[in-house]
Design a protein around this motif. Structure first.
Motif, PDB file in Angstrom:
ATOM      1  N   SER A 211      40.830  43.105  31.212  1.00 35.81           N
ATOM      2  CA  SER A 211      41.709  43.603  32.354  1.00 35.81           C
ATOM      3  C   SER A 211      42.107  42.800  33.505  1.00 35.81           C
ATOM      4  O   SER A 211      42.962  42.805  34.075  1.00 35.81           O
ATOM      5  N   MET A 212      40.769  42.028  33.766  1.00 32.37           N
ATOM      6  CA  MET A 212      40.693  41.243  35.059  1.00 32.37           C
ATOM      7  C   MET A 212      41.933  40.134  34.863  1.00 32.37           C
ATOM      8  O   MET A 212      42.655  39.946  35.721  1.00 32.37           O
ATOM      9  N   VAL A 213      41.819  39.357  33.568  1.00 35.58           N
ATOM     10  CA  VAL A 213      42.766  38.458  33.317  1.00 35.58           C
ATOM     11  C   VAL A 213      44.178  38.955  33.272  1.00 35.58           C
ATOM     12  O   VAL A 213      45.211  38.374  34.024  1.00 35.58           O
ATOM     13  N   GLU A 214      44.400  40.025  32.581  1.00 40.17           N
ATOM     14  CA  GLU A 214      46.026  40.652  32.713  1.00 40.17           C
ATOM     15  C   GLU A 214      46.248  40.655  34.260  1.00 40.17           C
ATOM     16  O   GLU A 214      47.377  40.428  34.769  1.00 40.17           O
ATOM     17  N   GLU A 215      45.395  41.512  35.189  1.00 41.74           N
ATOM     18  CA  GLU A 215      45.716  41.674  36.468  1.00 41.74           C
ATOM     19  C   GLU A 215      45.891  40.546  37.287  1.00 41.74           C
ATOM     20  O   GLU A 215      46.902  40.568  37.917  1.00 41.74           O
ATOM     21  N   HIS A 216      45.227  39.477  36.822  1.00 45.19           N
ATOM     22  CA  HIS A 216      45.390  38.345  37.783  1.00 45.19           C
ATOM     23  C   HIS A 216      46.457  37.610  37.312  1.00 45.19           C
ATOM     24  O   HIS A 216      47.116  36.712  38.276  1.00 45.19           O
TER      25      HIS A 216
END
Ligand code: IMP
Length: 460
Positions: A211-216
């Motif tokens: 989710s961190m990658v997606e959000e960023h």
């Protein structure tokens, strides 16, 4: 080719935002060169209040280019929040440029900042808990995520994975330690709970790689139009004779190398750092203006020799509305410290000073300014001591100057200031050896007194 640096001359919150906003009239490009959303500027424009943490204060001028330089650490969620807020108020942000090399404050940096402070307990620094220290630490460790990484999902994922692993480990260890502390303090006791508040046992959803990658990636899409080679942008501006203003955040005495370490921030807010944080050379800098309050304040822990814990300090707090823009904390208040200010003048090689919030001193009589320190053993220090033990126990010695009991909010020229206020300013200027060019007499943009004939930034 005028390059002007604006720096804080004390412990921050000197009112740099207003000075930058005023001097932006004469600048073409405004560049922030260090710090992150630990900073906060409040600018009052036509009675309307604007608060910024990341975006350079010059953004209120539609025709200026505003740059977030490579030396800044940037929390993308906060930045996008500021951009959205400005857009909602009808302010054009098309001229905002972000260095592709600036480092990102990631969710784990914020968690580590808080966990680190909790771990330090009584020794804590009193950080803003915005992840500043851990982010700069990752930059130095070469584990940082940069703005340009947002534009390539594969690279972003690889870098976050590499950076995340040691953080999860560190946070786990802190969590074990916290459990132990809780046990020692007695389950559910006040102390145990206090230690508990910020560090959670359960896996934090903010630390999930996917989710961190997606959000960023989505942050990257939104920021892409602003991402640029900002060093080149500064060179082009300087080389074509445009005026570039380098806006420092925090202040000299919070400098990582030259401030009251370890009670400092994790960047270099002094003028020399403008070259690194923006990517220009030392000879691109023509002028350095320092900003100091007419008294002194500090937030967070650390030495503050002239601190007042009495009625006068309380009065400064209330009249000066000394509450942090970022954290809302009460600022510690005290007399103007000329030993520290003279140090800041030399360290930054200031060419001029701005004194803000003169109006707050109305009715305080006499006014005191620290002119030397005395150590516990009786040694006299005319200069800012490099040794922290001396500074921690130094007793300031004061010069007393007559106060003024008339309103200065309406003054717009030096002649309209009461003679005592002029004498106070002259004393400061003589002591530290640079001219005072601008004096703040109230919160509004117009509430200033220019001193001298030439209120222009541009070099002759
Ligand atoms: P950090 O920058 O959040 O790591 O905090 C380190 C120290 O700098 C703490 O004492 C903070 O209160 C102080 N600090 C950081 N930013 C500012 C600022 O913009 N104004 C005043 N103090 C600050």
């Amino acid at each position: 080719m005028p390059g002007l640096v604006i720096v804080g001359a004390q412990w921050g919150d000197e009112g740099k935002g207003k000075v930058v906003d005023l001097l932006a009239d004469d600048s073409d490009v405004i560049v922030r060169f260090q710090g992150g959303n630990n900073a906060g500027h409040t600018i009052v424009r036509d009675g309307e209040e604007f608060k910024f943490h990341l975006i350079p204060s010059g953004i209120l001028h539609a025709d200026k280019v505003c740059v977030i330089g490579n030396g800044v650490v940037l929390d993308p969620a906060i930045l996008l929040g500021e951009i959205d807020g400005l857009r909602r108020r009808g302010i054009d942000v098309g001229n905002l440029k972000i260095s592709a090399n600036a480092h990102l404050i990631m969710p784990y940096h914020v968690l580590l900042d808080t966990a680190g402070e909790v771990k330090l307990g009584k020794l804590s620094i009193g950080t803003t808990r915005r992840g500043i220290g851990p982010c700069y630490a990752d930059k130095a460790l070469r584990l940082g995520i940069r703005v340009q990484d947002l534009l390539d999902e594969k690279i972003l994922r690889t870098k976050i994975r590499a950076a995340l692993e040691p953080k999860q480990q560190a946070l786990r260890e802190l969590s074990v330690r916290r459990r132990k502390m809780r046990k020692e303090a007695g389950e559910g006791s006040e102390r145990g709970e206090a230690a508990d508040q910020s560090v959670d046992d359960t896996p934090d959803p903010r630390l999930d790689l996917h989710s961190m990658v997606e959000e960023h990636v989505s942050f990257g899409h939104r920021l892409e139009p602003h991402i640029a080679d900002t060093a080149r942008l500064c060179w082009d501006a300087l080389d074509s004779g445009q005026a570039v203003m380098f806006e420092g955040a925090q202040a000299t005495l919070l400098d990582l190398d030259h401030g009251t370490y370890p009670f400092v921030t994790s960047s270099n807010p002094i003028a020399g750092a403008a070259t690194i944080g923006a990517g220009v050379g030392p000879t691109d800098i023509d002028e350095v203006w320092g900003v100091a309050k007419a008294y002194a304040t500090r937030v967070g822990a650390g030495p503050f020799p002239t601190e007042l814990e009495d009625e006068t300090g309380r009065r400064m707090l209330e009249r000066g509305r000394e509450y942090g823009t970022t954290t809302g904390r009460e600022r510690r208040c005290g007399w103007l410290d000329l030993v520290a200010l003279r140090y800041a003048v030399r360290l930054n090689r200031m060419t001029a000073l701005t004194i803000t919030k003169l109006d707050v001193l109305k009715g305080i009589d006499p006014l005191r300014v620290a002119v030397r320190y005395r150590s516990k053993e009786g040694a006299v220090f005319d200069r800012f001591p490099y040794h922290q033990s001396i500074l921690h126990s130094a007793e300031p010695e004061y010069e007393e100057l007559p106060g003024f009991d008339v309103d200065v909010e309406g003054a717009r020229s030096e002649a309209e200031l009461p003679p005592q206020a002029r004498a106070y300013l002259d004393y400061i200027s003589d002591f530290v050896g640079v001219p005072i060019r601008l004096v703040g007499v109230g919160p509004d943009r117009e509430q200033v007194v220019w001193i001298g004939d030439e209120p222009r930034v541009q070099a002759a």
